[in-house]
Write a protein that holds these residues in place. Sequence first.
Motif, PDB file in Angstrom:
ATOM      1  N   HIS A   1       0.834  -1.206   0.000  1.00 59.48           N
ATOM      2  CA  HIS A   1       0.000   0.000   0.000  1.00 59.48           C
ATOM      3  C   HIS A   1       0.863   1.248   0.000  1.00 59.48           C
ATOM      4  CE1 HIS A   1      -3.488   2.507   0.771  1.00 59.48           C
ATOM      5  NE2 HIS A   1      -2.842   3.064   1.801  1.00 59.48           N
ATOM      6  N   GLY A   2       2.004   1.192   0.680  1.00 55.11           N
ATOM      7  CA  GLY A   2       2.874   2.355   0.730  1.00 55.11           C
ATOM      8  C   GLY A   2       3.512   2.665  -0.617  1.00 55.11           C
ATOM      9  N   GLN A   3       3.779   1.625  -1.437  1.00 55.49           N
ATOM     10  CA  GLN A   3       4.364   1.862  -2.757  1.00 55.49           C
ATOM     11  C   GLN A   3       3.402   2.567  -3.699  1.00 55.49           C
ATOM     12  OE1 GLN A   3       5.481  -2.149  -3.790  1.00 55.49           O
ATOM     13  NE2 GLN A   3       7.612  -1.850  -3.099  1.00 55.49           N
ATOM     14  N   LEU A   4       2.124   2.441  -3.449  1.00 56.48           N
ATOM     15  CA  LEU A   4       1.122   3.071  -4.310  1.00 56.48           C
ATOM     16  C   LEU A   4       0.752   4.475  -3.858  1.00 56.48           C
ATOM     17  CD1 LEU A   4      -1.269   0.031  -4.895  1.00 56.48           C
ATOM     18  CD2 LEU A   4       0.550   0.871  -6.388  1.00 56.48           C
ATOM     19  N   GLN A   5       1.310   4.927  -2.744  1.00 53.44           N
ATOM     20  CA  GLN A   5       1.001   6.265  -2.257  1.00 53.44           C
ATOM     21  C   GLN A   5       1.719   7.319  -3.108  1.00 53.44           C
ATOM     22  OE1 GLN A   5      -1.272   7.024   0.140  1.00 53.44           O
ATOM     23  NE2 GLN A   5      -1.673   4.815   0.028  1.00 53.44           N
ATOM     24  N   PRO A   6       1.100   8.464  -3.317  1.00 57.28           N
ATOM     25  CA  PRO A   6       1.758   9.528  -4.108  1.00 57.28           C
ATOM     26  C   PRO A   6       3.062   9.970  -3.465  1.00 57.28           C
ATOM     27  CG  PRO A   6      -0.580   9.981  -3.814  1.00 57.28           C
ATOM     28  CD  PRO A   6      -0.267   8.834  -2.912  1.00 57.28           C
ATOM     29  N   LYS A   7       4.056  10.180  -4.298  1.00 59.36           N
ATOM     30  CA  LYS A   7       5.360  10.629  -3.853  1.00 59.36           C
ATOM     31  C   LYS A   7       5.836  11.692  -4.816  1.00 59.36           C
ATOM     32  CE  LYS A   7       9.978   8.998  -2.561  1.00 59.36           C
ATOM     33  NZ  LYS A   7      10.880   7.814  -2.500  1.00 59.36           N
ATOM     34  N   LEU A   8       5.991  12.896  -4.320  1.00 55.81           N
ATOM     35  CA  LEU A   8       6.330  14.024  -5.179  1.00 55.81           C
ATOM     36  C   LEU A   8       7.726  13.849  -5.756  1.00 55.81           C
ATOM     37  CD1 LEU A   8       5.395  16.795  -6.231  1.00 55.81           C
ATOM     38  CD2 LEU A   8       6.500  17.828  -4.239  1.00 55.81           C
ATOM     39  N   VAL A   9       7.854  14.090  -7.044  1.00 55.05           N
ATOM     40  CA  VAL A   9       9.140  14.028  -7.733  1.00 55.05           C
ATOM     41  C   VAL A   9       9.763  15.412  -7.714  1.00 55.05           C
ATOM     42  CG1 VAL A   9      10.288  13.540  -9.925  1.00 55.05           C
ATOM     43  CG2 VAL A   9       8.365  12.139  -9.191  1.00 55.05           C
ATOM     44  N   HIS A  10      11.021  15.488  -7.277  1.00 57.91           N
ATOM     45  CA  HIS A  10      11.719  16.764  -7.224  1.00 57.91           C
ATOM     46  C   HIS A  10      12.022  17.206  -8.657  1.00 57.91           C
ATOM     47  CE1 HIS A  10      14.587  19.885  -6.121  1.00 57.91           C
ATOM     48  NE2 HIS A  10      14.144  19.778  -4.870  1.00 57.91           N
ATOM     49  N   HIS A  11      11.384  18.295  -9.049  1.00 58.70           N
ATOM     50  CA  HIS A  11      11.485  18.718 -10.451  1.00 58.70           C
ATOM     51  C   HIS A  11      12.915  19.090 -10.821  1.00 58.70           C
ATOM     52  CE1 HIS A  11      10.698  20.808 -14.210  1.00 58.70           C
ATOM     53  NE2 HIS A  11      11.297  21.876 -13.708  1.00 58.70           N
ATOM     54  N   LYS A  12      13.627  19.800  -9.947  1.00 58.87           N
ATOM     55  CA  LYS A  12      14.976  20.257 -10.282  1.00 58.87           C
ATOM     56  C   LYS A  12      15.931  19.085 -10.441  1.00 58.87           C
ATOM     57  CE  LYS A  12      18.527  23.568  -8.867  1.00 58.87           C
ATOM     58  NZ  LYS A  12      18.934  24.570  -7.841  1.00 58.87           N
ATOM     59  N   GLN A  13      15.843  18.084  -9.564  1.00 63.54           N
ATOM     60  CA  GLN A  13      16.711  16.923  -9.677  1.00 63.54           C
ATOM     61  C   GLN A  13      16.398  16.109 -10.934  1.00 63.54           C
ATOM     62  OE1 GLN A  13      16.332  14.682  -6.058  1.00 63.54           O
ATOM     63  NE2 GLN A  13      17.407  16.223  -4.801  1.00 63.54           N
ATOM     64  N   TYR A  14      15.126  15.955 -11.210  1.00 64.30           N
ATOM     65  CA  TYR A  14      14.742  15.200 -12.407  1.00 64.30           C
ATOM     66  C   TYR A  14      15.167  15.943 -13.670  1.00 64.30           C
ATOM     67  CZ  TYR A  14      11.838  12.654 -15.750  1.00 64.30           C
ATOM     68  OH  TYR A  14      11.407  11.915 -16.821  1.00 64.30           O
ATOM     69  N   ARG A  15      15.046  17.257 -13.641  1.00 62.49           N
ATOM     70  CA  ARG A  15      15.459  18.059 -14.799  1.00 62.49           C
ATOM     71  C   ARG A  15      16.965  17.959 -15.018  1.00 62.49           C
ATOM     72  NH1 ARG A  15      12.274  20.020 -18.925  1.00 62.49           N
ATOM     73  NH2 ARG A  15      13.390  21.684 -20.005  1.00 62.49           N
ATOM     74  N   ASN A  16      17.733  17.997 -13.927  1.00 61.63           N
ATOM     75  CA  ASN A  16      19.182  17.852 -14.047  1.00 61.63           C
ATOM     76  C   ASN A  16      19.561  16.490 -14.599  1.00 61.63           C
ATOM     77  OD1 ASN A  16      19.550  20.439 -13.015  1.00 61.63           O
ATOM     78  ND2 ASN A  16      19.804  19.720 -10.906  1.00 61.63           N
ATOM     79  N   TRP A  17      18.830  15.460 -14.202  1.00 66.13           N
ATOM     80  CA  TRP A  17      19.107  14.125 -14.746  1.00 66.13           C
ATOM     81  C   TRP A  17      18.844  14.089 -16.248  1.00 66.13           C
ATOM     82  CZ3 TRP A  17      15.494  10.871 -17.076  1.00 66.13           C
ATOM     83  CH2 TRP A  17      15.993   9.629 -17.468  1.00 66.13           C
ATOM     84  N   LEU A  18      17.768  14.740 -16.695  1.00 65.53           N
ATOM     85  CA  LEU A  18      17.480  14.780 -18.125  1.00 65.53           C
ATOM     86  C   LEU A  18      18.599  15.486 -18.885  1.00 65.53           C
ATOM     87  CD1 LEU A  18      13.654  15.635 -18.284  1.00 65.53           C
ATOM     88  CD2 LEU A  18      14.739  13.447 -18.779  1.00 65.53           C
TER      89      LEU A  18
END
Length: 317
Positions: A146-163
Amino acid sequence: MPHEVPEGQDFVAIVDYYSRYFEIYSIRNTLAATVIHYMKLTFSHHGIPEKLISDNGPQYASDEFAKFSKQYGFVHATSSPTHSQSNGLPEKTVQTAKHILAKCKSDHKDLYLGILEYLNTPLEGDTSPARALMSRRLHSIIPSTHGQLQPKLVHHKQYRNWLVRSREKQATYYSRQSSPLKPLEKGETVRIKKQGIWVPSTVTNQIDPRSYTVQTTDGREYRRNRRDLLKSREATLQELDPLNVLSRQHRSAIPLANQRTPSAQSSSLMANSSNMGNLPTHSPKPETITAPIATPKLEPHVTRSGRVVKPRTILSM
């Protein structure tokens, strides 16, 4: 973009550039009305994009699709013809969908369950396409807590840097075996490949940083990527026109035939007036001065691989 799988069935794939989340639909035909229907369905689920990039298929060049883009308020751009690499992410998505389809067919599994599991699979940045778009894991037939299905905010700046790092890494590997091409200016003479023949043309406009429109000698315009344009040191199309060449030769021949200065003409008249009795009965033929042919100075040519080709020197005997 609609695409035909090896079995002959047509699919349309719509992918998000930010999250790499894609939707794929089986379609009965590739008409503009059919493609627009499934795009409207996707837009109703995820919202209308600011910009939509597609290939140059007839369904995207139709008036119906132009009205659709105007009605929904998004910018429609197309990739360079004959250069699918400029539309890289959708082409890669099509290859991924084909691989999933082949795998599901060989294992007798459901295609859409395979796509669901792919969208739940984390990429290199430890973020799946579903999480990057919806900030949560999608429920599937694979057991999860159940915990894996809970919403988890993605850090936009970190994800953008990865891209950014991912694209820079791809560009580094690609640049090892390639060199950047110099941009073209409006009016430059280039050559494009038509039916296996490289024909001369002139650059008329620059659409994107590496996409240009060119005009051939027959007056037709084509859009090509910079990679498909060979820079030429030839004259422009107006100079290559036979009528213009004959006109220039005619104009240049007139002053050459009468290339006598006023002082020479006056001295000739004075000599003739003083020696009227010694003139022959027939008039002499006018002398024609032939201008020397100017040999163009050729400069060394640099190929795409960086090799310098020196021009051939021909000795006049």
